[in-house]
Design a protein around this motif. Sequence first.
Motif, PDB file in Angstrom:
ATOM      1  N   PHE A 179       0.832  -1.205   0.000  1.00  0.00           N
ATOM      2  CA  PHE A 179       0.000   0.000   0.000  1.00  0.00           C
ATOM      3  C   PHE A 179       0.869   1.258   0.000  1.00  0.00           C
ATOM      4  N   MET A 180       1.873   1.304   0.874  1.00  0.00           N
ATOM      5  CA  MET A 180       2.701   2.504   0.979  1.00  0.00           C
ATOM      6  C   MET A 180       3.449   2.793  -0.313  1.00  0.00           C
ATOM      7  N   LEU A 181       4.038   1.773  -0.916  1.00  0.00           N
ATOM      8  CA  LEU A 181       4.781   1.972  -2.157  1.00  0.00           C
ATOM      9  C   LEU A 181       3.849   2.430  -3.281  1.00  0.00           C
ATOM     10  N   PHE A 182       2.701   1.782  -3.367  1.00  0.00           N
ATOM     11  CA  PHE A 182       1.757   2.150  -4.417  1.00  0.00           C
ATOM     12  C   PHE A 182       1.322   3.602  -4.267  1.00  0.00           C
ATOM     13  N   HIS A 183       1.076   4.047  -3.041  1.00  0.00           N
ATOM     14  CA  HIS A 183       0.561   5.409  -2.861  1.00  0.00           C
ATOM     15  C   HIS A 183       1.631   6.478  -3.001  1.00  0.00           C
ATOM     16  N   VAL A 184       2.879   6.166  -2.737  1.00  0.00           N
ATOM     17  CA  VAL A 184       3.942   7.122  -3.091  1.00  0.00           C
ATOM     18  C   VAL A 184       3.951   7.307  -4.606  1.00  0.00           C
ATOM     19  N   GLY A 185       3.860   6.186  -5.339  1.00  0.00           N
ATOM     20  CA  GLY A 185       3.770   6.275  -6.789  1.00  0.00           C
ATOM     21  C   GLY A 185       2.530   7.018  -7.240  1.00  0.00           C
ATOM     22  N   THR A 223     -12.535  -2.169   1.087  1.00  0.00           N
ATOM     23  CA  THR A 223     -12.272  -3.200   2.095  1.00  0.00           C
ATOM     24  C   THR A 223     -10.802  -3.418   2.393  1.00  0.00           C
ATOM     25  N   ALA A 224      -9.890  -2.953   1.528  1.00  0.00           N
ATOM     26  CA  ALA A 224      -8.475  -3.282   1.717  1.00  0.00           C
ATOM     27  C   ALA A 224      -7.540  -2.107   1.514  1.00  0.00           C
ATOM     28  N   SER A 225      -8.074  -0.906   1.302  1.00  0.00           N
ATOM     29  CA  SER A 225      -7.238   0.267   1.056  1.00  0.00           C
ATOM     30  C   SER A 225      -7.293   1.211   2.254  1.00  0.00           C
ATOM     31  N   GLN A 226      -6.156   1.459   2.841  1.00  0.00           N
ATOM     32  CA  GLN A 226      -6.089   2.227   4.079  1.00  0.00           C
ATOM     33  C   GLN A 226      -6.712   3.614   3.948  1.00  0.00           C
ATOM     34  N   ASP A 227      -6.552   4.279   2.805  1.00  0.00           N
ATOM     35  CA  ASP A 227      -7.033   5.654   2.679  1.00  0.00           C
ATOM     36  C   ASP A 227      -8.554   5.748   2.805  1.00  0.00           C
ATOM     37  N   SER A 236      -6.737  17.038  -7.082  1.00  0.00           N
ATOM     38  CA  SER A 236      -5.412  16.456  -6.837  1.00  0.00           C
ATOM     39  C   SER A 236      -5.106  16.396  -5.358  1.00  0.00           C
ATOM     40  N   GLN A 237      -5.307  17.496  -4.684  1.00  0.00           N
ATOM     41  CA  GLN A 237      -4.890  17.594  -3.287  1.00  0.00           C
ATOM     42  C   GLN A 237      -5.710  16.699  -2.371  1.00  0.00           C
ATOM     43  N   SER A 238      -6.991  16.509  -2.674  1.00  0.00           N
ATOM     44  CA  SER A 238      -7.803  15.636  -1.819  1.00  0.00           C
ATOM     45  C   SER A 238      -7.292  14.205  -1.873  1.00  0.00           C
ATOM     46  N   SER A 239      -6.876  13.754  -3.059  1.00  0.00           N
ATOM     47  CA  SER A 239      -6.330  12.398  -3.180  1.00  0.00           C
ATOM     48  C   SER A 239      -4.954  12.295  -2.544  1.00  0.00           C
ATOM     49  N   ILE A 240      -4.109  13.301  -2.783  1.00  0.00           N
ATOM     50  CA  ILE A 240      -2.730  13.252  -2.284  1.00  0.00           C
ATOM     51  C   ILE A 240      -2.682  13.343  -0.766  1.00  0.00           C
ATOM     52  N   SER A 241      -3.470  14.238  -0.181  1.00  0.00           N
ATOM     53  CA  SER A 241      -3.433  14.389   1.278  1.00  0.00           C
ATOM     54  C   SER A 241      -3.895  13.114   1.970  1.00  0.00           C
ATOM     55  N   SER A 242      -4.905  12.455   1.401  1.00  0.00           N
ATOM     56  CA  SER A 242      -5.362  11.183   1.977  1.00  0.00           C
ATOM     57  C   SER A 242      -4.271  10.122   1.876  1.00  0.00           C
ATOM     58  N   SER A 243      -3.584  10.079   0.748  1.00  0.00           N
ATOM     59  CA  SER A 243      -2.477   9.134   0.600  1.00  0.00           C
ATOM     60  C   SER A 243      -1.389   9.406   1.627  1.00  0.00           C
ATOM     61  N   LEU A 244      -1.051  10.674   1.828  1.00  0.00           N
ATOM     62  CA  LEU A 244       0.018  11.027   2.770  1.00  0.00           C
ATOM     63  C   LEU A 244      -0.323  10.586   4.191  1.00  0.00           C
ATOM     64  N   ASN A 245      -1.528  10.912   4.649  1.00  0.00           N
ATOM     65  CA  ASN A 245      -1.881  10.557   6.021  1.00  0.00           C
ATOM     66  C   ASN A 245      -2.010   9.055   6.199  1.00  0.00           C
ATOM     67  N   SER A 246      -2.521   8.360   5.185  1.00  0.00           N
ATOM     68  CA  SER A 246      -2.667   6.905   5.316  1.00  0.00           C
ATOM     69  C   SER A 246      -1.318   6.198   5.237  1.00  0.00           C
ATOM     70  N   ILE A 247      -0.381   6.721   4.450  1.00  0.00           N
ATOM     71  CA  ILE A 247       0.975   6.166   4.431  1.00  0.00           C
ATOM     72  C   ILE A 247       1.613   6.307   5.806  1.00  0.00           C
ATOM     73  N   GLY A 263       0.435  -1.659  -8.663  1.00  0.00           N
ATOM     74  CA  GLY A 263      -1.015  -1.693  -8.627  1.00  0.00           C
ATOM     75  C   GLY A 263      -1.578  -3.099  -8.708  1.00  0.00           C
ATOM     76  N   LEU A 264      -0.807  -4.021  -9.263  1.00  0.00           N
ATOM     77  CA  LEU A 264      -1.262  -5.408  -9.347  1.00  0.00           C
ATOM     78  C   LEU A 264      -1.384  -6.057  -7.969  1.00  0.00           C
ATOM     79  N   MET A 265      -0.821  -5.423  -6.943  1.00  0.00           N
ATOM     80  CA  MET A 265      -0.932  -5.973  -5.591  1.00  0.00           C
ATOM     81  C   MET A 265      -2.322  -5.783  -5.001  1.00  0.00           C
ATOM     82  N   GLY A 266      -3.139  -4.928  -5.629  1.00  0.00           N
ATOM     83  CA  GLY A 266      -4.471  -4.664  -5.085  1.00  0.00           C
ATOM     84  C   GLY A 266      -5.330  -5.906  -4.991  1.00  0.00           C
TER      85      GLY A 266
END
Length: 493
Positions: free
Chosen positions: A128-134, A252-256, A340-351, A411-414
């Motif tokens: 999850f963390m690697l995918f969301h940095v990407g 069901t499986a994505s932290q954000d 953009s920012q709504s998606s990125i900020s959620s990724s940052l906090n969930s990472i 992304g294939l890890m999803g």
Amino acid sequence: MEIQAFGTLNYVVLVAYLAVIMLVGVYFAKRQKSADDYFKAGGRIPGWAAGISVFATTLSSITFMSIPAKAYTDDWTFLIGQYIAIAILPFVFIYYIPFFRKLNLTSAYEYLEKRFDVRMRLFASISFMLFHVGRIAIITYLTALALMPFVDIDPLMIVFLIGVLCIVYTFMGGIEGVIWTDVIQGIMLSGAAVLIFVMICFNVDGGIFEVFSLSAEENKYFPADKMSWSWTQSTIPVLAIGFFFSSLQQFTASQDVVQRYIVTDSVEETKKALVTNAKLVACIPVFFFAVGAALYAYYTQNPQLLPENFNTGGILPFFVISEMPAGVAGLIIASIFAASQSSISSSLNSISACYASDIYSRFGVEKTAEQNLKVGRIITVIAGTLGVVASTYLIMSNESELWDAFNSLLGLMGGPMTGLFMLGIFVRRANANSAMLGVVAAVAATLWVRASTDLNFFFYGAVGTLTVVIVGYLAAPLFKSNKEEKEIEALSM
């Protein structure tokens, strides 16, 4: 194509939006006293706000621009994905939310250790963390790339305004700041879609009737040739399967998204959040497709307004900058920034939540709440900086193909991640070793399908998810469970 002057009034509107977002982060910074505040908002978020946040998080700027372009050049078939996402929500209500609420998790992947072992937790969390940095890098890069031909803002400045400011307000405000900025951003996204559609209709001869009748005449809604089954083409049945598994992964499986289930004070408020999200998903994406239809009608009537050999992928920002009044155009561009920012900020906090919970707190000596808060903020900055640096590199080198390939592999890890949660919740006989075998088989199967067949990529999620469940179920008798039977019963159906 000549770049349009952005104009003073548009700059004022954009800067005003960015200033408001920063002030929200500053306001909620004073409430961040512990990791529980930073990652769970102390349960202070009302359900309706969490619901808008889920909607804004899952709708990036790329979606904001690409859906109208899709409706303009092709058809509305991708709209089915929005209603598939709504259809799975009762399933999430009944089987998933009670688990996440009962276990009081910071990271969704804590459940995988409780049910299986630490290997499964680390696999899912690190993936999850690697995918969301990407994902941060890709969203920032593609937003800058899409706006570059139409506005006289340096692309590196676009990266700074989207990425760096996002890091700052997420760093300060934690998940509470992220959710309330999401509320602002979600309202802006929704309002922008409606505003654009209405304004285009006023400029089309025949108005709204002509917009929809022209699309019907051109068979641009749900063409009959898209109704058939295909293993290789994105027909409607294939889209339904693909969106079912991608929505299942997201809810069901994505932290954000899962993180929004624990920021309210009750299960009822959490369910209210998903109902609010469902209402928005049922209505707002229709306007994005309608905008594409309206643009098609407008430029069919006024073909001389499109430059020769125009790339229609940028049809929305082109119309906004070239046809909309000053100030209004700035508001729409600010909405693209907001997406953009709504998606990125959620990724940052969930990472940062995943790192603090699954790695920092999990290993070594016991950590205090203050230490977890400090580390969470540090990881927010590190993850955001990596994303910004990567997007800057892509802009300067124009080597997006390499990064897209890397992001695609991650992304294939999803699918395997989704399968792990399904296996844990629904297959009582499954154990840690059978789950591990299922994950290895799923990753191998998905990579093989991708490399060696022409199977449409919408099937990848199904391949990954079902392989984990099937192999995990069949292999379970081969291994002795490392959990007591009563523990497994408590953590599965």
